[in-house]
Write an enzyme that holds these catalytic residues in place. Structure first.
Site, PDB file in Angstrom:
ATOM      1  N   HIS A  91       0.809  -1.213   0.000  1.00 54.50           N
ATOM      2  CA  HIS A  91       0.000   0.000   0.000  1.00 54.50           C
ATOM      3  C   HIS A  91       0.842   1.264   0.000  1.00 54.50           C
ATOM      4  CE1 HIS A  91      -3.925   2.052   0.865  1.00 54.50           C
ATOM      5  NE2 HIS A  91      -4.353   0.986   0.248  1.00 54.50           N
ATOM      6  N   ASP A 143      -7.671   4.187   8.901  1.00 52.87           N
ATOM      7  CA  ASP A 143      -8.986   4.283   8.262  1.00 52.87           C
ATOM      8  C   ASP A 143      -9.314   3.033   7.464  1.00 52.87           C
ATOM      9  OD1 ASP A 143      -9.530   6.812   9.248  1.00 52.87           O
ATOM     10  OD2 ASP A 143      -8.700   7.845   7.520  1.00 52.87           O
ATOM     11  N   GLU A 159     -12.009  13.396  12.788  1.00 53.11           N
ATOM     12  CA  GLU A 159     -11.315  13.721  11.542  1.00 53.11           C
ATOM     13  C   GLU A 159     -12.028  14.899  10.882  1.00 53.11           C
ATOM     14  OE1 GLU A 159     -10.525  10.588   8.784  1.00 53.11           O
ATOM     15  OE2 GLU A 159      -9.388   9.385  10.215  1.00 53.11           O
TER      16      GLU A 159
END
Length: 525
Positions: free
Chosen positions: A104, A167, A283
């Site tokens: 990632h 997340d 957030e």
């Protein structure tokens, strides 16, 4: 179907060394390069050179960099990783090694051009479901290749869960701990690296070491947030807490950035781990005309409210969305409403623009997954992702809003993906760890999570460069999260006062500079 035969290890090593010789010249005799230990290794059957393996290991989520390894190791045990790293370390011409989880990274950080990539996910096939063990003392021992979604599911069976998340849960434990691991919980519970008791790490010398704050502490603090430079994390002992059952999930919209940031900073000022009135998650995001109200990170706003939200976006160009969550269970549900009323009293969001959801704990934590699956079905997940993630001091967030959000971003008018902006508390981070953050007590993370076509990513990259140039010109001392730097000077500036310690730890645990070459920290020096 053609039968596949294991490739002898010495042939693999010869190919690796041959690639190295092609890049460094024939200055060393062949008999020095091929040592006895390399010829007698027993991992040949798990070293792959086939085109499919090479192709898989030559790209990442960013889909911008392409770098081919010579071979890919699909380990069956930690001992396979030890054997590979030890072989590289003992070689007269060490070859580079990169550990890859879900790949990632976005700038080739998990690649090893001309070296060997270790496909950590292969270990899951040999664990027989034993990669996660929940202990009796509010912790879980988790193998480095395990995904956070698996950690969630395994710990919930015991009524427990980690407190700090990312997340997106389909990332490996070793991968996020090598960076920091941040999300909306970080302001209260710290990053994931602040929630680890112990590690097993294969160092650049090929030594498997157990480390903690009390045992081999230098390696422990080096590896956490260490960008894979000091070792490959093969196990982490992760702190657990009693798991809640449900989540009250709230979004509030703002047209004024000063009110938005002031309310964020007020809410994160209540951050004690046992402070009952504190939020569990906070957030913030930008909503812009060229973007979407419901992006891949989560679908939230009721369709019936879309017209009035869009109307405000067209009026103000940018709407700031404050997103918060409060966990609860059977024991706390009766006081939840009153606690939130008290917290939200005096906030300056736009009247009539508060939106609420009540969801399960798992649904909330795994909120990004549905967006991923939707994009995958449309062929839009495996595309270039020219992301830019920054940490910047609270004192300059208003300047950043004016110069970046309201100038660079609006003028270029290409940003359609999520843009995150939310504050964190410095005292939740441990400065002994390798991760780098701004010096101020409160700092912001800003994330431009771009997606693009394969012929469009450079426009987003140009915008990223303009943003960084603006920060440099105006004296905003930003730190990149998931950093990408091109030379030694940039890395020294990135680490600042930590550089000497970082370099000393590299010399101690990976003296031949074998590990994580894709970060381009030491192999470009």
């Amino acid at each position: 179907m053609a039968e596949k035969f294991p490739i002898p290890t010495y042939i693999i090593i010869i190919l690796i060394i041959s690639r190295l010789i092609s890049t460094i010249g024939n200055s060393k005799p062949w008999n020095i390069l091929v040592t006895h230990k390399l010829l007698t290794l027993d991992i040949g059957a798990r070293l792959h050179l086939d085109p499919a393996a090479i192709k898989s290991a030559s790209s990442d989520y960013g889909n911008i960099f392409k770098e081919n390894p010579v071979a890919v190791l699909y380990p069956s045990s930690t001992e396979d990783i030890v054997a590979l790293v030890k072989a590289a370390h003992n070689s007269s011409v060490p070859f580079k090694i990169a550990a890859k989880g879900r790949g990632h990274s976005v700038r080739g950080q998990a690649m090893a051009d001309g070296g060997v990539v270790v496909e950590m996910m292969a270990l899951k096939n040999y664990r027989n479901g034993n990669g996660i063990t929940v202990g009796s003392g509010f912790y879980a021992d988790v193998a480095g290749e395990q995904l956070w979604i698996d950690v969630l599911n395994a710990t919930l069976e015991h009524g427990l869960a980690p407190a700090s998340w990312t997340d997106y849960l389909y990332l490996t434990v070793g991968g996020t701990l090598s960076n920091a691991g941040i999300s909306g919980q970080t302001f209260r519970y710290g990053p994931q690296i602040s929630n680890v008791y112990e590690l097993d790490v294969v160092t650049g010398k090929g030594e498997l070491m157990t480390c903690s704050a009390l045992k081999n502490s230098e390696l422990f603090y080096a590896a956490l947030g260490g960008l894979g430079q000091f070792g490959i994390i093969t196990r982490a002992r992760i702190a657990l807490e009693p798991a809640p059952k449900r989540v009250k999930w709230v979004r509030m919209l703002y047209s004024d950035f000063s009110s938005f940031s002031r309310d964020q900073e007020y809410l994160i000022s209540m951050n004690g781990r046992r402070q009952k009135q504190a939020l569990d998650y906070l957030e913030g995001t930008l909503i812009m005309d060229q973007g979407s109200l419901d992006n891949w990170r989560s679908s939230f706003f009721p369709p019936s409210d879309h017209p009035k939200i869009i109307s405000h976006v067209k009026t103000h160009a940018i709407i700031y969305c404050l997103e918060v969550a409060k966990y609860y269970d059977d024991h706390t549900q009766n006081t939840l409403h009153k606690e939130l009323q008290t917290l939200f009293k005096g906030l300056s969001y736009l009247p009539g623009f508060m939106f609420e959801k009540d969801v399960s704990y798992v649904e909330f934590l795994n909120r990004v997954r549905s967006g991923e699956l939707k994009l995958e079905s449309q062929g839009l997940w495996e595309v270039p992702h020219p992301w830019l993630n920054l940490f910047l001091p609270k004192s300059r967030i208003s300047d950043f809003n004016k110069g970046v959000f309201r100038d660079i971003v609006l003028k270029r008018n290409i940003t359609t993906g999520p843009v995150l902006v939310y504050p964190m508390n410095r005292n939740k981070w441990d400065d002994r760890m390798s991760a780098v953050i701004p010096d101020e007590d409160v700092f912001y993370t800003v994330g431009f999570l771009h997606s693009s076509g394969f012929d469009e990513w450079e426009a987003f990259d140009d915008q990223n460069k303009e943003i960084l140039k603006f920060c440099e010109t105006t004296g905003i001392k930003v730190k990149q999260y998931l950093p990408y730097h091109r030379n030694k000077e940039e890395w020294i500036k990135h680490f600042g006062s930590k550089w000497n310690t970082f370099a000393q730890r590299k010399a101690q645990f990976d003296p031949k500079m074998i590990l994580s070459p894709g970060q381009r920290i030491f192999n470009n020096i």
